[in-house]
Write an enzyme that holds these catalytic residues in place. Structure first.
Site, PDB file in Angstrom:
ATOM      1  N   HIS A   1       4.387 108.757  33.875  1.00 26.65           N
ATOM      2  CA  HIS A   1       4.531 108.925  35.332  1.00 26.65           C
ATOM      3  C   HIS A   1       3.188 109.356  35.905  1.00 26.65           C
ATOM      4  O   HIS A   1       3.109 110.379  36.593  1.00 26.65           O
ATOM      5  CB  HIS A   1       5.587 109.982  35.687  1.00 26.65           C
ATOM      6  CG  HIS A   1       6.999 109.503  35.571  1.00 26.65           C
ATOM      7  ND1 HIS A   1       8.075 110.361  35.593  1.00 26.65           N
ATOM      8  CD2 HIS A   1       7.526 108.265  35.433  1.00 26.65           C
ATOM      9  CE1 HIS A   1       9.192 109.662  35.485  1.00 26.65           C
ATOM     10  NE2 HIS A   1       8.885 108.396  35.382  1.00 26.65           N
TER      11      HIS A   1
ATOM     12  N   HIS B   1      17.133  99.185  34.590  1.00 23.17           N
ATOM     13  CA  HIS B   1      16.384 100.119  35.447  1.00 23.17           C
ATOM     14  C   HIS B   1      15.019  99.478  35.700  1.00 23.17           C
ATOM     15  O   HIS B   1      14.371  99.016  34.764  1.00 23.17           O
ATOM     16  CB  HIS B   1      16.291 101.446  34.690  1.00 23.17           C
ATOM     17  CG  HIS B   1      15.364 102.476  35.215  1.00 23.17           C
ATOM     18  ND1 HIS B   1      15.130 102.675  36.545  1.00 23.17           N
ATOM     19  CD2 HIS B   1      14.620 103.420  34.571  1.00 23.17           C
ATOM     20  CE1 HIS B   1      14.284 103.683  36.687  1.00 23.17           C
ATOM     21  NE2 HIS B   1      13.951 104.139  35.503  1.00 23.17           N
TER      22      HIS B   1
ATOM     23  N   ASP C   1       8.136 100.945  33.001  1.00 22.42           N
ATOM     24  CA  ASP C   1       8.154 101.128  31.538  1.00 22.42           C
ATOM     25  C   ASP C   1       9.275 100.313  30.881  1.00 22.42           C
ATOM     26  O   ASP C   1       9.290 100.162  29.663  1.00 22.42           O
ATOM     27  CB  ASP C   1       8.250 102.608  31.148  1.00 22.42           C
ATOM     28  CG  ASP C   1       9.368 103.353  31.835  1.00 22.42           C
ATOM     29  OD1 ASP C   1       9.671 103.036  32.998  1.00 22.42           O
ATOM     30  OD2 ASP C   1       9.942 104.259  31.214  1.00 22.42           O
TER      31      ASP C   1
ATOM     32  N   HIS D   1      17.695 107.971  36.453  1.00 21.77           N
ATOM     33  CA  HIS D   1      17.168 108.826  37.482  1.00 21.77           C
ATOM     34  C   HIS D   1      16.647 108.086  38.707  1.00 21.77           C
ATOM     35  O   HIS D   1      16.011 108.699  39.583  1.00 21.77           O
ATOM     36  CB  HIS D   1      16.033 109.698  36.906  1.00 21.77           C
ATOM     37  CG  HIS D   1      14.820 108.880  36.482  1.00 21.77           C
ATOM     38  ND1 HIS D   1      13.569 109.136  36.968  1.00 21.77           N
ATOM     39  CD2 HIS D   1      14.699 107.821  35.663  1.00 21.77           C
ATOM     40  CE1 HIS D   1      12.704 108.271  36.432  1.00 21.77           C
ATOM     41  NE2 HIS D   1      13.365 107.481  35.649  1.00 21.77           N
TER      42      HIS D   1
HETATM   43 FE1  FEO Z   1      11.929 105.149  31.335  1.00 22.29          FE
HETATM   44 FE2  FEO Z   1      12.767 105.726  34.450  1.00 22.29          FE
HETATM   45  O1  FEO Z   1      11.914 104.855  33.137  1.00 22.29           O
END
Ligand code: FEO
Length: 395
Positions: free
Chosen positions: A23, A79, A83, A145
């Site tokens: 991040h 998601h 990544d 998340h």
């Molecule tokens: Fe592993 Fe929210 O990405």
């Protein structure tokens, strides 16, 4: 490198031994990580998630060694964060018409990042994809998340693909959680929860209860980072339930920054006072300018109270404390107490300002804190000791 999980599922992800920051610079990943992508080969072939963008070409080349890409019938992106979706552009160059199953929010997120109008198929909780012997069921998990997050359940093999949920930033030569050093594993699982999922504790709890009420037998949990839970996967589910319920241990964490050691001395004098009353409480003392922020947040998450200190500088407080306060605010903690302290030479605003930030972060303020002019003399040392004693009495 592919790794076979069972006769249908193969791990085709990437272990990132080099990753030290995630991040941007938000999350320190001293133990590396992995981006877990799973290939399911049933009567239909399905790819679940991809890997982080820098590894896109490597991922696609490796995938070609496992399957003729044209035989992939569907891609599931649980998601949209880069990544997990990062290799999509490279992959879709090869198989541009392959349907991509994701949530409606997932479509927005993927389109927003890659500006491509691929063959998206939006799915909701309960929607299924029959792939032969197995059926895949989608379970939306918004804000776990990101708004787009979802899980995927594979019925016959009883596998829950949980994306970021139940993950750990832990690179390993192994595939399964039971194969690695357990302290490391659980430490990283907690660090992951504290730093990524803690702000969404209420939603974590609700989603887990919803999944438990679905009575889905879960033999294995395959997250998108770290090790796979194959032995007693209910252990990590129970841990998540515990962590999501305003978690705290018998711990106090003292975070300070210091210019000429006066605030450090105050921190140590407060600790002396605490220990005169309670020798059982775990105390972590951390200089925020020298210690890692991810570790600090993890210790904050474990604590029943935090003490935050800084000298006053230019009518404010030191920047490492400012950064930590901002991150603590983002954790949306509940049921934790806090107090501020600090030294000063003339104006002395820091203690009050830190108290205000701690209050804004949702912490219960124990008292107005303590501020010490210059360095503690014998009388002030006793006052700092008493301050510590009074804090522990109020916990
Ligand atoms: Fe592993 Fe929210 O990405």
């Amino acid at each position: 490198m592919k790794k076979e999980i069972n006769k249908y599922v193969t791990w085709v992800g990437k272990t990132d031994w080099e990753l030290k920051k995630f991040h941007g610079d938000e999350f320190t990943t001293n133990k590396g990580s992995s981006y877990n992508s799973y290939l399911i080969q049933d009567e239909k072939n399905v790819l679940i998630d991809t890997v982080w963008l820098p590894y896109d070409k490597e991922f696609v080349e490796n995938l070609k060694q496992t399957i003729d890409l044209n035989k992939i019938d569907a891609i599931i992106i649980q998601h949209g964060e880069v990544d997990h979706s990062g290799a999509l552009v490279e992959l879709m160059k090869e198989i541009p018409n392959t349907p991509i199953y994701c949530t409606q929010n997932g479509i927005q997120s993927i389109k927003g990042q890659y500006h491509q109008d691929w063959n998206f198929i939006p799915v909701k909780t309960g929607d299924t994809l029959n792939i032969g012997k197995n059926t895949l069921t989608f379970i939306e998990a918004p804000m776990l998340h990101w708004p787009d997050t979802m899980f995927t359940y594979m019925n016959q093999e009883q596998i829950l693909f949980s994306n970021d949920g139940f993950g750990q930033h832990l690179a390993s030569e192994h595939l399964y959680a039971d194969e690695v050093e357990q302290e490391d594993l659980w430490g990283q699982a907690l660090t992951y929860y504290a730093n990524i999922l803690a702000p969404f504790g209420m939603l974590v709890k609700k989603k887990i209860k919803e999944i438990l009420e679905m009575n889905l037998p879960i033999k294995m949990i395959c997250p998108s980072h770290g090790l796979i839970w194959r032995k007693s996967p209910e252990q990590i589910i129970q841990k998540y339930l515990k962590w999501s319920e305003n978690y705290q241990e018998n711990q106090i964490t003292i975070i300070y920054d210091t210019m000429w050691n006066s605030t450090r001395k105050i921190a140590e004098l407060i600790v002396e006072g605490i220990q005169k009353i309670d020798k059982t409480v775990t105390i972590k003392i951390i200089n925020s300018s020298k210690d890692d922020k991810t570790e600090i947040l993890t210790q904050v998450f474990k604590s029943k109270a935090i003490l935050v200190g800084s000298p006053t500088v230019n009518n404010g407080y030191l920047y490492s404390i400012a950064g930590i306060l901002e991150m603590i605010k983002g954790m949306k903690l509940k049921d934790k107490k806090a107090v501020a302290f600090g030294s000063y030479g003339w104006s002395g605003e820091a203690t009050k300002l830190i108290t205000e930030e701690l209050r804004k972060a949702g912490l219960e303020i124990i008292n107005d804190g303590i501020k010490v002019l210059w360095t503690p003399n014998e009388e002030i040392k006793k006052i700092c000791n008493e301050f510590g004693k009074n804090i522990i009495k109020k916990l």
